[in-house]
Design an enzyme around this catalytic site. Structure first.
Site, PDB file in Angstrom:
ATOM      1  N   ARG A   1       0.498  -1.339   0.333  1.00  0.00           N
ATOM      2  CA  ARG A   1      -0.315   0.062   0.494  1.00  0.00           C
ATOM      3  C   ARG A   1       1.018   1.105  -0.236  1.00  0.00           C
ATOM      4  O   ARG A   1       0.541   2.261  -0.669  1.00  0.00           O
ATOM      5  CB  ARG A   1      -1.165   0.109   0.991  1.00  0.00           C
ATOM      6  CG  ARG A   1      -1.991  -0.748   1.051  1.00  0.00           C
ATOM      7  CD  ARG A   1      -2.802  -0.994   2.154  1.00  0.00           C
ATOM      8  NE  ARG A   1      -3.432   0.415   2.885  1.00  0.00           N
ATOM      9  CZ  ARG A   1      -4.020   0.408   3.825  1.00  0.00           C
ATOM     10  NH1 ARG A   1      -4.015  -0.185   4.953  1.00  0.00           N
ATOM     11  NH2 ARG A   1      -5.542   1.142   3.808  1.00  0.00           N
TER      12      ARG A   1
ATOM     13  N   GLN B   1      -9.630  10.033   7.566  1.00  0.00           N
ATOM     14  CA  GLN B   1      -9.934   8.653   8.130  1.00  0.00           C
ATOM     15  C   GLN B   1      -8.645   7.664   7.009  1.00  0.00           C
ATOM     16  O   GLN B   1      -8.386   6.752   6.899  1.00  0.00           O
ATOM     17  CB  GLN B   1     -10.710   7.434   8.257  1.00  0.00           C
ATOM     18  CG  GLN B   1     -12.572   8.379   8.470  1.00  0.00           C
ATOM     19  CD  GLN B   1     -13.148   7.744   8.976  1.00  0.00           C
ATOM     20  OE1 GLN B   1     -13.591   6.997  10.063  1.00  0.00           O
ATOM     21  NE2 GLN B   1     -14.311   7.715   8.147  1.00  0.00           N
TER      22      GLN B   1
ATOM     23  N   HIS C   1      -6.151   7.751  11.692  1.00  0.00           N
ATOM     24  CA  HIS C   1      -6.150   7.066  11.475  1.00  0.00           C
ATOM     25  C   HIS C   1      -4.124   7.006  11.341  1.00  0.00           C
ATOM     26  O   HIS C   1      -4.565   5.625  10.387  1.00  0.00           O
ATOM     27  CB  HIS C   1      -6.233   5.942  10.516  1.00  0.00           C
ATOM     28  CG  HIS C   1      -7.914   5.873  11.386  1.00  0.00           C
ATOM     29  ND1 HIS C   1      -9.287   5.393  10.233  1.00  0.00           N
ATOM     30  CD2 HIS C   1      -8.535   5.816  12.344  1.00  0.00           C
ATOM     31  CE1 HIS C   1     -10.135   5.482  10.843  1.00  0.00           C
ATOM     32  NE2 HIS C   1     -10.161   5.812  12.604  1.00  0.00           N
TER      33      HIS C   1
ATOM     34  N   CYS D   1       7.974   3.233  16.043  1.00  0.00           N
ATOM     35  CA  CYS D   1       8.367   1.607  16.951  1.00  0.00           C
ATOM     36  C   CYS D   1       7.678   1.047  17.561  1.00  0.00           C
ATOM     37  O   CYS D   1       6.348   1.984  17.847  1.00  0.00           O
ATOM     38  CB  CYS D   1       9.850   2.306  17.514  1.00  0.00           C
ATOM     39  SG  CYS D   1      10.293   0.903  18.235  1.00  0.00           S
TER      40      CYS D   1
ATOM     41  N   ALA E   1     -18.220  10.939  -5.108  1.00  0.00           N
ATOM     42  CA  ALA E   1     -17.704  12.220  -4.603  1.00  0.00           C
ATOM     43  C   ALA E   1     -16.939  13.100  -5.715  1.00  0.00           C
ATOM     44  O   ALA E   1     -16.698  14.297  -5.786  1.00  0.00           O
ATOM     45  CB  ALA E   1     -16.077  11.850  -3.567  1.00  0.00           C
TER      46      ALA E   1
HETATM   47  C1  BV8 Z   1     -10.427   2.315  19.049  1.00  0.00           C
HETATM   48  C2  BV8 Z   1      -6.363   1.494  10.042  1.00  0.00           C
HETATM   49  C3  BV8 Z   1      -9.613   1.887  21.609  1.00  0.00           C
HETATM   50  C4  BV8 Z   1      -5.671   1.912   8.595  1.00  0.00           C
HETATM   51  C5  BV8 Z   1      -8.173   1.991  10.694  1.00  0.00           C
HETATM   52  C6  BV8 Z   1     -17.856  -1.876  18.562  1.00  0.00           C
HETATM   53  C7  BV8 Z   1     -18.942  -1.178  18.599  1.00  0.00           C
HETATM   54  C8  BV8 Z   1     -18.045   0.399  18.047  1.00  0.00           C
HETATM   55  C9  BV8 Z   1     -16.889   0.024  18.547  1.00  0.00           C
HETATM   56  C10 BV8 Z   1     -16.048  -0.799  18.497  1.00  0.00           C
HETATM   57  C11 BV8 Z   1     -16.553  -2.198  18.740  1.00  0.00           C
HETATM   58  N1  BV8 Z   1     -15.631  -3.133  18.763  1.00  0.00           N
HETATM   59  C12 BV8 Z   1     -14.749  -2.373  18.136  1.00  0.00           C
HETATM   60  C13 BV8 Z   1     -14.634  -1.592  18.514  1.00  0.00           C
HETATM   61  C14 BV8 Z   1     -14.027  -0.496  18.061  1.00  0.00           C
HETATM   62  C15 BV8 Z   1     -13.296  -0.593  16.850  1.00  0.00           C
HETATM   63  C16 BV8 Z   1     -14.037  -0.359  15.965  1.00  0.00           C
HETATM   64  O1  BV8 Z   1     -14.757   0.724  15.671  1.00  0.00           O
HETATM   65  N2  BV8 Z   1     -14.750  -1.846  15.049  1.00  0.00           N
HETATM   66  C17 BV8 Z   1     -15.966  -1.084  14.285  1.00  0.00           C
HETATM   67  C18 BV8 Z   1     -15.947  -1.776  13.109  1.00  0.00           C
HETATM   68  C19 BV8 Z   1     -17.398  -1.842  14.864  1.00  0.00           C
HETATM   69  N3  BV8 Z   1     -12.277   0.552  16.936  1.00  0.00           N
HETATM   70  C20 BV8 Z   1     -10.900   0.423  16.903  1.00  0.00           C
HETATM   71  O2  BV8 Z   1     -10.378  -0.244  17.106  1.00  0.00           O
HETATM   72  C21 BV8 Z   1     -10.176   2.077  17.314  1.00  0.00           C
HETATM   73  N4  BV8 Z   1      -9.581   2.392  18.653  1.00  0.00           N
HETATM   74  O3  BV8 Z   1     -11.497   1.828  19.516  1.00  0.00           O
HETATM   75  O4  BV8 Z   1      -9.449   2.192  20.357  1.00  0.00           O
HETATM   76  C22 BV8 Z   1      -9.592   1.274  22.496  1.00  0.00           C
HETATM   77  C23 BV8 Z   1      -8.093   0.708  22.462  1.00  0.00           C
HETATM   78  C24 BV8 Z   1      -7.250  -0.260  22.799  1.00  0.00           C
HETATM   79  C25 BV8 Z   1      -8.413  -1.480  23.436  1.00  0.00           C
HETATM   80  C26 BV8 Z   1      -9.120  -1.095  23.274  1.00  0.00           C
HETATM   81  C27 BV8 Z   1     -10.525  -0.003  22.595  1.00  0.00           C
HETATM   82  C28 BV8 Z   1      -9.453   2.075  15.953  1.00  0.00           C
HETATM   83  C29 BV8 Z   1      -9.705   2.568  14.479  1.00  0.00           C
HETATM   84  C30 BV8 Z   1      -8.803   2.164  13.077  1.00  0.00           C
HETATM   85  C31 BV8 Z   1      -8.949   1.065  12.698  1.00  0.00           C
HETATM   86  N5  BV8 Z   1      -8.229   1.197  11.934  1.00  0.00           N
HETATM   87  N6  BV8 Z   1      -7.164   1.760   9.254  1.00  0.00           N
HETATM   88  C32 BV8 Z   1      -5.921   1.575   7.571  1.00  0.00           C
HETATM   89  O5  BV8 Z   1      -5.034   0.522   7.170  1.00  0.00           O
HETATM   90  O6  BV8 Z   1      -6.492   2.056   6.198  1.00  0.00           O
HETATM   91  S1  BV8 Z   1     -10.383   1.947  10.330  1.00  0.00           S
HETATM   92  C33 BV8 Z   1     -10.251   0.827   8.408  1.00  0.00           C
HETATM   93  O7  BV8 Z   1     -12.089   1.377   9.079  1.00  0.00           O
HETATM   94  C34 BV8 Z   1      -9.928   1.871   7.329  1.00  0.00           C
HETATM   95  O8  BV8 Z   1      -8.598   2.212   7.401  1.00  0.00           O
HETATM   96  C35 BV8 Z   1     -11.072   3.760   7.475  1.00  0.00           C
HETATM   97  O9  BV8 Z   1     -10.376   4.206   7.928  1.00  0.00           O
HETATM   98  C36 BV8 Z   1     -11.714   3.011   8.279  1.00  0.00           C
HETATM   99  C37 BV8 Z   1     -12.924   3.509   7.863  1.00  0.00           C
HETATM  100  O10 BV8 Z   1     -13.522   3.150   6.711  1.00  0.00           O
HETATM  101  P1  BV8 Z   1     -14.400   4.046   6.049  1.00  0.00           P
HETATM  102  O11 BV8 Z   1     -13.124   5.077   5.086  1.00  0.00           O
HETATM  103  O12 BV8 Z   1     -15.464   4.796   6.222  1.00  0.00           O
HETATM  104  O13 BV8 Z   1     -14.240   3.321   4.191  1.00  0.00           O
HETATM  105  P2  BV8 Z   1     -14.981   1.786   4.201  1.00  0.00           P
HETATM  106  O14 BV8 Z   1     -14.402   0.849   3.360  1.00  0.00           O
HETATM  107  O15 BV8 Z   1     -15.535   1.848   4.936  1.00  0.00           O
HETATM  108  O16 BV8 Z   1     -16.413   2.736   3.117  1.00  0.00           O
HETATM  109  C38 BV8 Z   1     -16.582   3.108   2.326  1.00  0.00           C
HETATM  110  C39 BV8 Z   1     -17.436   4.361   1.144  1.00  0.00           C
HETATM  111  O17 BV8 Z   1     -17.246   5.276   0.655  1.00  0.00           O
HETATM  112  C40 BV8 Z   1     -18.853   3.218   1.642  1.00  0.00           C
HETATM  113  O18 BV8 Z   1     -19.645   4.169   2.022  1.00  0.00           O
HETATM  114  C41 BV8 Z   1     -19.173   3.649   0.553  1.00  0.00           C
HETATM  115  O19 BV8 Z   1     -20.794   3.257  -0.433  1.00  0.00           O
HETATM  116  C42 BV8 Z   1     -18.688   5.266  -0.481  1.00  0.00           C
HETATM  117  N7  BV8 Z   1     -17.940   5.290  -1.866  1.00  0.00           N
HETATM  118  C43 BV8 Z   1     -17.233   4.112  -2.757  1.00  0.00           C
HETATM  119  N8  BV8 Z   1     -17.055   4.640  -3.889  1.00  0.00           N
HETATM  120  C44 BV8 Z   1     -17.264   5.977  -3.452  1.00  0.00           C
HETATM  121  C45 BV8 Z   1     -17.835   6.386  -2.030  1.00  0.00           C
HETATM  122  N9  BV8 Z   1     -18.209   7.640  -1.896  1.00  0.00           N
HETATM  123  C46 BV8 Z   1     -18.068   8.381  -2.548  1.00  0.00           C
HETATM  124  N10 BV8 Z   1     -17.577   8.454  -3.486  1.00  0.00           N
HETATM  125  C47 BV8 Z   1     -16.772   6.939  -4.756  1.00  0.00           C
HETATM  126  N11 BV8 Z   1     -16.606   7.087  -5.539  1.00  0.00           N
HETATM  127 ZN    ZN Z   2      11.869   1.726  19.369  1.00  0.00          ZN
END
Ligand code: BV8
Ligand code: ZN
Length: 261
Positions: free
Chosen positions: A79, A109, A132, A140, A244
């Site tokens: 990536r 994000q 993110h 590290c 978009a």
């Molecule tokens: C945390 C890494 C505390 C980088 C990412 C239960 C309920 C609620 C929350 C949780 C739960 N269980 C666990 C959690 C917490 C969890 C979470 O939210 N889980 C969810 C999925 C249930 N969150 C975490 O863990 C966060 N940290 O809570 O810390 C903690 C800490 C320690 C111990 C305990 C707790 C950390 C979250 C960060 C995760 N890292 N990415 C990378 O590799 O990129 S997140 C991942 O999803 C992606 O990277 C992105 O950033 C993120 C969101 O996705 P979107 O950007 O929305 O993309 P997606 O594909 O989903 O959607 C695309 C959209 O675009 C669609 O709607 C589509 O229709 C639309 N589209 C398509 N084409 C177009 C368009 N729109 C416009 N134009 C187009 N052409």
């Molecule tokens: Zn180090």
């Protein structure tokens, strides 16, 4: 897809939504992977989302780095390499120009820096908050050492020069905390904005997705730009159903900033 392909309802809604963006408003842009889709970067969820491959979804959890660092590092290095081949699309460029029409904060994000590249190209300087993290940064896993470096090949398993711990991409994995300062700045922008513009996000990941909710609770109007409804669609004053790269230039045109295409 051109603006002519947008439905008459969507074009009419864009005209209405543009009314919220006049008069130098405070705007929080909440950006997701869909904004970069037209640059050739896959989204995570939805029909063509990479998370449909469970193996890939596994690689974005912090626990997987301990169990299978090679698989994680080679995916992230691929990536990082892709970043050298992509560029901002019309949606990024329109967003960058819109940022000159008000007090814009972009809470993204996305980890691809394309919003920043577009803003540099048009000369606007909205605050960009990387919720993110960034693919261009390495850090590290054992000490606070973190820096921007697109040259290091993460797939070779490089070690930290300070503590010899393993280096990993400077992104936030599932199960990892977001950066406090970034979250606080984003929450401040969310609580103060007049409009929150959700662009290309499924709004499923927390705490990031709590930002548009916070904006809504503070009386901001939400506008969504997405071909599909996100999890927060019902809170949006306007839902602009289209890509978009087409809808954002149409918003610009409705504001009289661009000729319709
Ligand atoms: C945390 C890494 C505390 C980088 C990412 C239960 C309920 C609620 C929350 C949780 C739960 N269980 C666990 C959690 C917490 C969890 C979470 O939210 N889980 C969810 C999925 C249930 N969150 C975490 O863990 C966060 N940290 O809570 O810390 C903690 C800490 C320690 C111990 C305990 C707790 C950390 C979250 C960060 C995760 N890292 N990415 C990378 O590799 O990129 S997140 C991942 O999803 C992606 O990277 C992105 O950033 C993120 C969101 O996705 P979107 O950007 O929305 O993309 P997606 O594909 O989903 O959607 C695309 C959209 O675009 C669609 O709607 C589509 O229709 C639309 N589209 C398509 N084409 C177009 C368009 N729109 C416009 N134009 C187009 N052409
Ligand atoms: Zn180090």
């Amino acid at each position: 897809m051109t603006q002519a392909a947008l439905s008459p309802e969507t074009l009419a809604t864009i005209e209405e939504a543009a009314g919220l963006l006049r008069g130098n408003p405070r705007v929080l842009v909440f950006a997701g992977a869909g904004l970069s889709a037209e640059s050739g970067i896959s989204t995570f969820r939805g029909p063509k989302g990479v998370y449909n491959d469970k193996e890939i979804a596994r690689l974005t959890h912090v626990a997987t780095f301990a169990k299978d660092p090679e698989a994680v590092l080679s995916w992230y290095q691929q990536r990082r390499h892709q970043l050298t081949e992509v560029r901002p699309n019309e949606g990024h460029m329109a967003l960058a120009r819109l940022a000159a029409t008000g007090h814009y904060t972009i809470a993204t994000q996305n980890v691809d820096h394309l919003e920043e590249v577009a803003c540099r190209a048009v000369g606007t300087r909205p605050e960009i908050l990387r919720l993110h993290g960034s693919l261009a940064r390495v850090r590290c896993h054992s000490c606070p050492n973190e820096y921007e470096d697109m040259m290091v090949d993460l797939s070779s398993g490089p070690r930290c020069k300070r503590c010899t711990g393993p280096l990993r991409p400077g992104v936030v994995w599932f199960g990892e905390m977001l950066d406090d300062e970034v979250v606080n700045a984003a929450m401040r922008a969310a609580s103060e904005c007049d409009v929150c513009l959700l662009v290309g996000t499924s709004a499923l990941v927390y705490p990031a997705a709590s930002l548009p909710e916070l904006a809504h609770e503070h009386g901001a109007k939400l506008i969504e730009v997405n071909p599909e409804p996100s999890a927060l669609a019902r809170k949006c004053r306007f839902q602009l159903r289209g890509p978009a790269g087409v809808v954002l230039p149409a918003l610009e045109a409705a504001l009289g900033l661009q000729q319709p295409r």
